[in-house]
Each structure stands twice: as C-alpha cells, then as structure tokens.
Design a protein around this motif. Sequence first.
Motif, PDB file in Angstrom:
ATOM      1  N   LEU A 149     -18.849  -1.269  -0.865  1.00  0.00           N
ATOM      2  CA  LEU A 149     -19.998  -0.637  -1.645  1.00  0.00           C
ATOM      3  C   LEU A 149     -19.382   0.064  -2.661  1.00  0.00           C
ATOM      4  O   LEU A 149     -18.466   0.837  -2.749  1.00  0.00           O
ATOM      5  CB  LEU A 149     -20.446   0.301  -0.549  1.00  0.00           C
ATOM      6  CG  LEU A 149     -21.013  -0.282   0.730  1.00  0.00           C
ATOM      7  CD1 LEU A 149     -21.658   0.979   1.442  1.00  0.00           C
ATOM      8  CD2 LEU A 149     -22.006  -1.344   0.376  1.00  0.00           C
ATOM      9  N   THR A 150     -20.168   0.252  -4.063  1.00  0.00           N
ATOM     10  CA  THR A 150     -19.725   0.933  -4.841  1.00  0.00           C
ATOM     11  C   THR A 150     -21.022   2.009  -5.441  1.00  0.00           C
ATOM     12  O   THR A 150     -22.281   1.566  -5.331  1.00  0.00           O
ATOM     13  CB  THR A 150     -19.433   0.117  -6.220  1.00  0.00           C
ATOM     14  OG1 THR A 150     -20.418  -0.688  -6.310  1.00  0.00           O
ATOM     15  CG2 THR A 150     -18.223  -0.879  -5.666  1.00  0.00           C
ATOM     16  N   ALA A 151     -20.437   3.092  -6.103  1.00  0.00           N
ATOM     17  CA  ALA A 151     -21.578   3.867  -6.793  1.00  0.00           C
ATOM     18  C   ALA A 151     -20.644   4.859  -7.552  1.00  0.00           C
ATOM     19  O   ALA A 151     -19.690   5.764  -7.348  1.00  0.00           O
ATOM     20  CB  ALA A 151     -22.391   4.866  -5.711  1.00  0.00           C
ATOM     21  N   GLY A 152     -20.809   4.600  -9.057  1.00  0.00           N
ATOM     22  CA  GLY A 152     -20.153   5.307 -10.008  1.00  0.00           C
ATOM     23  C   GLY A 152     -18.730   4.782  -9.838  1.00  0.00           C
ATOM     24  O   GLY A 152     -18.394   3.683  -9.752  1.00  0.00           O
ATOM     25  N   GLU A 194     -15.679   4.004  -4.389  1.00  0.00           N
ATOM     26  CA  GLU A 194     -15.681   2.615  -3.456  1.00  0.00           C
ATOM     27  C   GLU A 194     -15.467   2.669  -2.015  1.00  0.00           C
ATOM     28  O   GLU A 194     -14.474   3.555  -1.848  1.00  0.00           O
ATOM     29  CB  GLU A 194     -14.662   1.758  -4.204  1.00  0.00           C
ATOM     30  CG  GLU A 194     -14.782   1.322  -5.733  1.00  0.00           C
ATOM     31  CD  GLU A 194     -13.765   0.295  -6.057  1.00  0.00           C
ATOM     32  OE1 GLU A 194     -14.052  -0.500  -6.776  1.00  0.00           O
ATOM     33  OE2 GLU A 194     -12.499   0.423  -5.706  1.00  0.00           O
ATOM     34  N   ASP A 250     -24.918  -0.221  -2.724  1.00  0.00           N
ATOM     35  CA  ASP A 250     -24.212   0.990  -2.151  1.00  0.00           C
ATOM     36  C   ASP A 250     -24.766   1.430  -0.845  1.00  0.00           C
ATOM     37  O   ASP A 250     -24.716   2.732  -0.335  1.00  0.00           O
ATOM     38  CB  ASP A 250     -24.865   2.052  -3.152  1.00  0.00           C
ATOM     39  CG  ASP A 250     -26.358   2.242  -3.159  1.00  0.00           C
ATOM     40  OD1 ASP A 250     -26.932   1.600  -2.425  1.00  0.00           O
ATOM     41  OD2 ASP A 250     -26.724   2.914  -4.038  1.00  0.00           O
ATOM     42  N   GLU A 251     -25.316   0.691   0.051  1.00  0.00           N
ATOM     43  CA  GLU A 251     -25.657   1.083   1.317  1.00  0.00           C
ATOM     44  C   GLU A 251     -25.532  -0.053   2.300  1.00  0.00           C
ATOM     45  O   GLU A 251     -25.792  -1.339   1.835  1.00  0.00           O
ATOM     46  CB  GLU A 251     -27.017   1.479   1.655  1.00  0.00           C
ATOM     47  CG  GLU A 251     -27.557   2.022   2.820  1.00  0.00           C
ATOM     48  CD  GLU A 251     -28.688   2.680   2.743  1.00  0.00           C
ATOM     49  OE1 GLU A 251     -28.880   3.743   2.220  1.00  0.00           O
ATOM     50  OE2 GLU A 251     -29.945   1.961   3.125  1.00  0.00           O
ATOM     51  N   THR A 279     -23.263   7.549  -2.566  1.00  0.00           N
ATOM     52  CA  THR A 279     -23.393   8.066  -3.821  1.00  0.00           C
ATOM     53  C   THR A 279     -22.276   8.254  -4.921  1.00  0.00           C
ATOM     54  O   THR A 279     -21.045   7.879  -4.281  1.00  0.00           O
ATOM     55  CB  THR A 279     -24.475   9.027  -3.698  1.00  0.00           C
ATOM     56  OG1 THR A 279     -23.674  10.209  -3.471  1.00  0.00           O
ATOM     57  CG2 THR A 279     -25.692   8.896  -2.911  1.00  0.00           C
ATOM     58  N   GLY A 280     -22.472   8.674  -6.017  1.00  0.00           N
ATOM     59  CA  GLY A 280     -21.363   8.871  -6.825  1.00  0.00           C
ATOM     60  C   GLY A 280     -20.669  10.042  -6.478  1.00  0.00           C
ATOM     61  O   GLY A 280     -19.373  10.023  -7.036  1.00  0.00           O
TER      62      GLY A 280
END
Length: 262
Positions: free
Chosen positions: A8-11, A14, A94-95, A119-120
């Motif tokens: 998963l990635t956000a900003g 990871e 992201d989830e 989240t980021g």
Amino acid sequence: MSDEDFTLTAGDAEVTVRPGNGGRVGGLRVGGAELLRQGERFGCFPMVPWCGRIRDGRFRDGADIRQMPLNSPPHAIHGTVRDGAWKVARRSADEAVLTYDLVDPWPYPGRVTQIVALTGDALTLSMAVETHGSSFPAQIGWHPWFNRDLGGEDVRVAFDPAWQEERGEDHLPTGNRVEPKPGPWDDCFGMPDGVSVSLTWPGRLRLDVTSPEKWVVVYDEQEAAVCVEPQTGPPNGLNTLPRLVTPLEPLEATTTWRWTRL
C-alpha cells in the motif's frame, strides 16, 4: 483474492502486507526508512484470539477448561492467527481488508477481520472478532517489532502509564499493580485513558503509537528491536480479564501509528 504479499502507498509511505504469513504488516517505510524489523517472524503481527501468554496454555470458559498448544513452554503465546494464511477481502492503493476464519486448535468458530489503512502520515490497524455461533472469550492485540536503529542514535521510548503489572518469575502478571519501573522491559502497563507511547529516533522521526485500549506491553530486551503492543487486556487475560465475543457483540480494537519527521 491471492494471499501473496502486496504494498500500500500514500505519499512517501509504503506498507507491505503479508496475508499468507499471519496477516502481518511486513514492512513500513517512511521516506525510504524501514521502521519494522524484517524477517518471517517480525514486522507486525496480529495477536488473536489472545495476547501474550496463557498460563500453562489453559483457560476456563464457564465449566469447560480449554487447552492450547504450548508453543512457548510452559505457556501458550500470542494467539493462533499469526500462524495461518488470511484472505484478502478487498484492497485499494492505500487500504486493505483481510479476513481469517478461526480453526483448530482454537475450539470455537469465528471470524477475524483486519483493516490496514495508510495515509501520508499515519497507519491505522483495526480488528474485529465475531461469532455467529457459541460465545467465547477473546483478546485482540498487535505485536510490532520497531527497529531500534534507523541509521543514527537508538530509539527512545517514552510513555506515562498509571501502573505496571507486577511480573512473576513465569513472565505472567501476578495480579498486583505496582509503580512503573525503569526498563529494560518485558512488561504490561495500564493506561486507563488509552494507550499513548512515543518512539523517537533522534534527528530522524517520531512515531506516536495510540489506541483507545487500556493495556500495552513494552518489550525492549532485544538488541535489534523494540516492541510496543496495544491490546485489549493483560497477558493471561483469558483467565483474569476475559472479554466475551457474542453473536450480538463482536470484540473490536484499533491502533494508530502517526509519524512526524524531525
């Protein structure tokens, strides 16, 4: 869906999720820095349907005494779900939502659902244990292995518990509550206003581990990593502080790790 690892990635954050290896978070990278100890047994694994040790692997449910395998003789430790393969119910960038159906040696049918949400600047882990049949006692917790060193000074752990569970020679709480003592720790602490523990890697990152739950185990006796484990009750809690899962009332818990760059 497949039980293969995914990310998963956000900003610039990871998270590696490993459904086939106990539904664990295998890695958390922030700005390229890996916060979790790597390896098949490490990362962050869910502790269900109990947390920490059960004395002699036995717990009472009404008139029945149940025996769990002694995987940390003379006790049983950390539940059963970390040993199985979870299913991916759904996932996005992201989830992810994972599920696990309780099986032998746990004597009751039930389902565990875990949500991993990134989240980021934070990772939130949520779990629920539910039954459509017999009621049973259970606990929920997480066992993260945070790297002690991110390439600079060792991590500093700070928290302000209301009490420490006195630990007996068998590593289980005696039932007495004592004033919190300085580490090193392999101990359970009470935080009645909710778990709040900070880990600071000087000059790199601060990570705040929070949870509405009132219990946390802190383990920092290994050289490579530090563990901060929010949970719904103390070790041996199936015997001393059981939480009942019923068809009308699942057991639910959540924890959030929020980071700040320094």
